[in-house]
Write a protein that holds these residues in place. Structure first.
Motif, PDB file in Angstrom:
ATOM      1  N   LYS A 319       0.821  -1.222   0.000  1.00  0.00           N
ATOM      2  CA  LYS A 319       0.000   0.000   0.000  1.00  0.00           C
ATOM      3  C   LYS A 319       0.848   1.263   0.000  1.00  0.00           C
ATOM      4  CE  LYS A 319      -4.243  -1.978   1.829  1.00  0.00           C
ATOM      5  NZ  LYS A 319      -5.294  -1.961   2.853  1.00  0.00           N
ATOM      6  N   GLU A 320       2.025   1.179   0.607  1.00  0.00           N
ATOM      7  CA  GLU A 320       2.936   2.338   0.608  1.00  0.00           C
ATOM      8  C   GLU A 320       3.834   2.356  -0.630  1.00  0.00           C
ATOM      9  OE1 GLU A 320       5.023   1.941   4.319  1.00  0.00           O
ATOM     10  OE2 GLU A 320       3.123   1.892   5.448  1.00  0.00           O
ATOM     11  N   GLU A 321       3.615   1.392  -1.534  1.00  0.00           N
ATOM     12  CA  GLU A 321       4.356   1.264  -2.795  1.00  0.00           C
ATOM     13  C   GLU A 321       5.859   1.103  -2.566  1.00  0.00           C
ATOM     14  OE1 GLU A 321       3.168   4.478  -5.338  1.00  0.00           O
ATOM     15  OE2 GLU A 321       1.148   3.694  -5.586  1.00  0.00           O
ATOM     16  N   LYS A 322       6.200   0.423  -1.474  1.00  0.00           N
ATOM     17  CA  LYS A 322       7.607   0.135  -1.200  1.00  0.00           C
ATOM     18  C   LYS A 322       8.045  -1.157  -1.873  1.00  0.00           C
ATOM     19  CE  LYS A 322       7.906   2.736   3.088  1.00  0.00           C
ATOM     20  NZ  LYS A 322       8.007   2.684   4.574  1.00  0.00           N
ATOM     21  N   ILE A 323       7.078  -1.984  -2.245  1.00  0.00           N
ATOM     22  CA  ILE A 323       7.367  -3.122  -3.115  1.00  0.00           C
ATOM     23  C   ILE A 323       6.303  -3.156  -4.210  1.00  0.00           C
ATOM     24  CG2 ILE A 323       8.555  -4.536  -1.406  1.00  0.00           C
ATOM     25  CD1 ILE A 323       6.074  -6.188  -1.067  1.00  0.00           C
ATOM     26  N   THR A 324       6.671  -3.768  -5.318  1.00  0.00           N
ATOM     27  CA  THR A 324       5.752  -3.840  -6.454  1.00  0.00           C
ATOM     28  C   THR A 324       5.688  -5.277  -6.935  1.00  0.00           C
ATOM     29  OG1 THR A 324       5.203  -2.836  -8.587  1.00  0.00           O
ATOM     30  CG2 THR A 324       7.524  -3.344  -8.193  1.00  0.00           C
ATOM     31  N   TYR A 325       4.739  -5.555  -7.810  1.00  0.00           N
ATOM     32  CA  TYR A 325       4.547  -6.931  -8.258  1.00  0.00           C
ATOM     33  C   TYR A 325       4.107  -6.934  -9.712  1.00  0.00           C
ATOM     34  CZ  TYR A 325       3.681 -11.914  -7.510  1.00  0.00           C
ATOM     35  OH  TYR A 325       3.757 -13.283  -7.552  1.00  0.00           O
ATOM     36  N   VAL A 326       4.713  -7.821 -10.500  1.00  0.00           N
ATOM     37  CA  VAL A 326       4.402  -7.913 -11.929  1.00  0.00           C
ATOM     38  C   VAL A 326       3.704  -9.245 -12.196  1.00  0.00           C
ATOM     39  CG1 VAL A 326       5.405  -8.155 -14.228  1.00  0.00           C
ATOM     40  CG2 VAL A 326       6.243  -6.384 -12.692  1.00  0.00           C
ATOM     41  N   GLU A 327       2.605  -9.171 -12.930  1.00  0.00           N
ATOM     42  CA  GLU A 327       1.846 -10.366 -13.305  1.00  0.00           C
ATOM     43  C   GLU A 327       1.832 -10.514 -14.821  1.00  0.00           C
ATOM     44  OE1 GLU A 327      -1.625 -10.760  -9.985  1.00  0.00           O
ATOM     45  OE2 GLU A 327      -1.831  -9.101 -11.395  1.00  0.00           O
ATOM     46  N   ASP A 328       1.829 -11.754 -15.277  1.00  0.00           N
ATOM     47  CA  ASP A 328       1.676 -12.087 -16.691  1.00  0.00           C
ATOM     48  C   ASP A 328       0.311 -12.767 -16.807  1.00  0.00           C
ATOM     49  OD1 ASP A 328       1.879 -13.135 -19.306  1.00  0.00           O
ATOM     50  OD2 ASP A 328       4.060 -13.184 -19.145  1.00  0.00           O
ATOM     51  N   ILE A 329      -0.650 -12.081 -17.417  1.00  0.00           N
ATOM     52  CA  ILE A 329      -2.044 -12.521 -17.406  1.00  0.00           C
ATOM     53  C   ILE A 329      -2.401 -13.264 -18.693  1.00  0.00           C
ATOM     54  CG2 ILE A 329      -4.457 -11.773 -17.302  1.00  0.00           C
ATOM     55  CD1 ILE A 329      -3.078 -11.313 -14.675  1.00  0.00           C
ATOM     56  N   ALA A 330      -2.956 -14.469 -18.545  1.00  0.00           N
ATOM     57  CA  ALA A 330      -3.518 -15.214 -19.677  1.00  0.00           C
ATOM     58  C   ALA A 330      -5.033 -15.246 -19.494  1.00  0.00           C
ATOM     59  CB  ALA A 330      -2.963 -16.636 -19.707  1.00  0.00           C
ATOM     60  N   GLU A 331      -5.767 -14.934 -20.539  1.00  0.00           N
ATOM     61  CA  GLU A 331      -7.229 -14.812 -20.451  1.00  0.00           C
ATOM     62  C   GLU A 331      -7.930 -16.111 -20.831  1.00  0.00           C
ATOM     63  OE1 GLU A 331      -9.177 -12.370 -19.448  1.00  0.00           O
ATOM     64  OE2 GLU A 331      -7.717 -10.749 -19.173  1.00  0.00           O
ATOM     65  N   GLY A 332      -8.808 -16.580 -19.961  1.00  0.00           N
ATOM     66  CA  GLY A 332      -9.664 -17.723 -20.261  1.00  0.00           C
ATOM     67  C   GLY A 332      -9.054 -19.049 -19.852  1.00  0.00           C
ATOM     68  N   ILE A 333      -9.896 -19.964 -19.379  1.00  0.00           N
ATOM     69  CA  ILE A 333      -9.379 -21.259 -18.938  1.00  0.00           C
ATOM     70  C   ILE A 333      -8.754 -22.031 -20.097  1.00  0.00           C
ATOM     71  CG2 ILE A 333     -11.559 -22.544 -19.251  1.00  0.00           C
ATOM     72  CD1 ILE A 333     -10.769 -23.896 -16.480  1.00  0.00           C
ATOM     73  N   TYR A 344       7.945 -23.140 -17.981  1.00  0.00           N
ATOM     74  CA  TYR A 344       9.184 -23.917 -17.886  1.00  0.00           C
ATOM     75  C   TYR A 344      10.226 -23.500 -18.915  1.00  0.00           C
ATOM     76  CZ  TYR A 344       6.073 -26.491 -14.895  1.00  0.00           C
ATOM     77  OH  TYR A 344       5.174 -26.805 -13.899  1.00  0.00           O
ATOM     78  N   SER A 345       9.836 -22.665 -19.856  1.00  0.00           N
ATOM     79  CA  SER A 345      10.827 -22.111 -20.793  1.00  0.00           C
ATOM     80  C   SER A 345      11.080 -20.638 -20.495  1.00  0.00           C
ATOM     81  CB  SER A 345      10.340 -22.277 -22.240  1.00  0.00           C
ATOM     82  OG  SER A 345       9.111 -21.584 -22.429  1.00  0.00           O
ATOM     83  N   GLY A 346      10.477 -20.130 -19.414  1.00  0.00           N
ATOM     84  CA  GLY A 346      10.694 -18.738 -19.027  1.00  0.00           C
ATOM     85  C   GLY A 346       9.975 -17.739 -19.901  1.00  0.00           C
ATOM     86  N   ARG A 347       8.891 -18.171 -20.568  1.00  0.00           N
ATOM     87  CA  ARG A 347       8.183 -17.271 -21.471  1.00  0.00           C
ATOM     88  C   ARG A 347       7.459 -16.155 -20.714  1.00  0.00           C
ATOM     89  NH1 ARG A 347       4.851 -20.865 -24.869  1.00  0.00           N
ATOM     90  NH2 ARG A 347       3.098 -20.467 -23.471  1.00  0.00           N
ATOM     91  N   ASN A 348       7.042 -16.455 -19.497  1.00  0.00           N
ATOM     92  CA  ASN A 348       6.302 -15.458 -18.707  1.00  0.00           C
ATOM     93  C   ASN A 348       7.227 -14.380 -18.160  1.00  0.00           C
ATOM     94  OD1 ASN A 348       7.276 -17.778 -17.077  1.00  0.00           O
ATOM     95  ND2 ASN A 348       6.577 -16.524 -15.365  1.00  0.00           N
ATOM     96  N   VAL A 349       6.674 -13.189 -17.979  1.00  0.00           N
ATOM     97  CA  VAL A 349       7.381 -12.093 -17.292  1.00  0.00           C
ATOM     98  C   VAL A 349       6.594 -11.809 -16.020  1.00  0.00           C
ATOM     99  CG1 VAL A 349       8.150  -9.700 -17.423  1.00  0.00           C
ATOM    100  CG2 VAL A 349       8.201 -11.141 -19.476  1.00  0.00           C
ATOM    101  N   GLY A 350       7.138 -12.218 -14.869  1.00  0.00           N
ATOM    102  CA  GLY A 350       6.421 -12.064 -13.614  1.00  0.00           C
ATOM    103  C   GLY A 350       5.557 -13.275 -13.323  1.00  0.00           C
ATOM    104  N   LYS A 351       4.630 -13.093 -12.387  1.00  0.00           N
ATOM    105  CA  LYS A 351       3.761 -14.169 -11.940  1.00  0.00           C
ATOM    106  C   LYS A 351       2.760 -14.546 -13.025  1.00  0.00           C
ATOM    107  CE  LYS A 351       1.290 -16.986  -9.686  1.00  0.00           C
ATOM    108  NZ  LYS A 351       1.808 -18.325  -9.473  1.00  0.00           N
ATOM    109  N   GLN A 352       2.749 -15.843 -13.412  1.00  0.00           N
ATOM    110  CA  GLN A 352       1.814 -16.304 -14.454  1.00  0.00           C
ATOM    111  C   GLN A 352       0.459 -16.612 -13.835  1.00  0.00           C
ATOM    112  OE1 GLN A 352       2.417 -16.792 -18.122  1.00  0.00           O
ATOM    113  NE2 GLN A 352       0.255 -16.476 -17.666  1.00  0.00           N
ATOM    114  N   VAL A 353      -0.557 -15.874 -14.288  1.00  0.00           N
ATOM    115  CA  VAL A 353      -1.922 -15.994 -13.784  1.00  0.00           C
ATOM    116  C   VAL A 353      -2.854 -16.286 -14.959  1.00  0.00           C
ATOM    117  CG1 VAL A 353      -3.782 -14.855 -12.506  1.00  0.00           C
ATOM    118  CG2 VAL A 353      -1.405 -14.297 -11.985  1.00  0.00           C
ATOM    119  N   VAL A 354      -3.824 -17.168 -14.739  1.00  0.00           N
ATOM    120  CA  VAL A 354      -4.878 -17.409 -15.725  1.00  0.00           C
ATOM    121  C   VAL A 354      -6.182 -16.851 -15.171  1.00  0.00           C
ATOM    122  CG1 VAL A 354      -6.207 -19.171 -16.947  1.00  0.00           C
ATOM    123  CG2 VAL A 354      -3.746 -19.517 -16.554  1.00  0.00           C
ATOM    124  N   VAL A 355      -6.812 -15.959 -15.940  1.00  0.00           N
ATOM    125  CA  VAL A 355      -8.114 -15.411 -15.550  1.00  0.00           C
ATOM    126  C   VAL A 355      -9.208 -16.332 -16.068  1.00  0.00           C
ATOM    127  CG1 VAL A 355      -9.687 -13.446 -15.686  1.00  0.00           C
ATOM    128  CG2 VAL A 355      -7.217 -13.053 -15.656  1.00  0.00           C
TER     129      VAL A 355
END
Length: 359
Positions: A319-333, A344-355
């Motif tokens: 909340k104080e923006e002293k740390i930040t976080y990067v997500e790599d979003i994939a849309e749809g199951i 496993y090939s490092g294609r994602n940049v940051g945390k890989q999330v599926v919406v």
């Protein structure tokens, strides 16, 4: 009887032999009732919103068991996710609540015995049927963060760095796979502790993010280095106090050669080894003895009793923006198999999330 609707699912089609392929998984559509079946006490029915792609999943897709039970072909992929409770016969969960924890890779999941993780499986070397649900505590932050910085990866970074490595101001810290879900947080935690931090990642883009977004003191592209030992000597001329291990193999060997006396190594993961038929050996373990190094592996699930303590520390930092976080979003199951393979090939940049669906 409740309303019956279609439910898209991701299943394991074949056991993974070496590297994971999208063809090892398949999509299918089943039916589900949006009501807890009668006689199913202590269960929770959820609508899945976000699914987490995590390195440990491949260990469940192989016939050999590492520390967690394998799936069987035609079974659902399971992992961490963020969900909304649609119906509950469990006293701890109410309809409408938001939760995070273990769920299945499908649109809707019926979760039985959701707190089995907290009831003594730690006595066994193999986790048989992991199930855990925790309530979302802070709804002012993005819900997807509970797949990452506020969920299992955040806890993994916190436990490994603070509980096992006991950092001191001015110490030197090396983080491998540093742009991933856990590594990016370890580096930032290390900076808040007053340490000098270097990370490695697999592209120029990721190296730039480590230095310019996450505040690492230095970073390097391991794919451009012929000699990991020389790369670490260049960045740590006086040696490494803390190594946060995410890679294994030759990188671990190089790190051990560059550790200082009384160094600490937190073994979080070994992603370089998960797809190898014959894992690489490490030939310089004598360093553990001569340098009095403490090296310890851990499974974060043993430490969920520390979750409230972790939240107390991390939420104000976000909340104080002293740390930040990067997500790599994939849309749809439907995008989940490709997103997992890319991990496993490092294609994602940051945390890989599926919406799967947005709240």
């Amino acid at each position: 009887m409740g309303e019956e609707i279609s439910n898209k699912q991701v299943i394991l089609k074949n056991y993974v032999e070496t590297s994971l392929k999208e063809s090892d998984m398949s999509l299918r559509t089943s039916k589900i009732q949006l009501k807890i079946p009668s006689g199913c006490d202590g269960a929770v029915l959820v609508k899945n919103l976000y699914l987490s792609c995590d390195p440990f999943i491949i260990n469940r897709m192989k016939k050999r068991e590492v520390y967690i039970a394998s799936y069987t072909p035609d079974s659902l992929i399971t992992g961490y996710g963020v969900s909304k409770v649609l119906d509950s016969s469990h006293p701890n969960f109410k309809t409408g609540e938001l939760v995070w924890g273990f769920t299945s890779w499908e649109e809707y999941s019926l979760i039985k015995d959701p707190n089995i993780f907290l009831t003594g499986w730690q006595e066994h070397s193999i986790i048989k049927d992991p199930k855990l649900l925790l309530k979302v505590q802070d709804k002012d932050l993005p819900l997807s963060y509970y797949t990452g910085i506020l969920g299992m990866p955040g806890m993994t970074a916190y436990v490994g760095f603070f509980e096992f490595c006991s950092p001191k101001k001015g110490e030197t810290v090396y983080v491998s796979a540093a742009s991933g879900a856990v590594g990016q947080l370890v580096g930032q935690f290390a900076k808040t502790a007053g340490c000098y931090v270097v990370g490695s990642a697999g592209s120029k883009e990721k190296v730039d993010i480590l230095k310019n977004k996450f505040g690492f003191d230095e970073a390097f592209n391991y794919k451009e280095e012929r000699d990991y030992n020389a790369a670490l000597k260049r960045h740590f001329p006086d040696g490494i106090d803390i190594y946060f291990e995410n890679v294994g193999g030759k990188m671990l060997e190089a790190a051990l050669s560059n550790m200082r006396l009384h160094g600490r190594v937190a073994v979080c993961g070994m992603i370089s080894q998960y797809s190898l038929e014959q894992p690489e050996g490490v030939h310089n373990l004598l360093n553990l003895l001569t340098k009095r190094i403490r090296m310890e592996g851990y499974i974060v699930s043993d430490h969920y009793h520390l979750y409230p303590k972790f939240l107390e520390m991390v939420v104000p930092l976000i909340k104080e923006e002293k740390i930040t976080y990067v997500e790599d979003i994939a849309e749809g199951i439907e995008s989940a198999p490709g997103a997992l393979v890319g991990l496993y090939s490092g294609r994602n940049v940051g945390k890989q999330v599926v919406v799967v669906a947005r709240e």
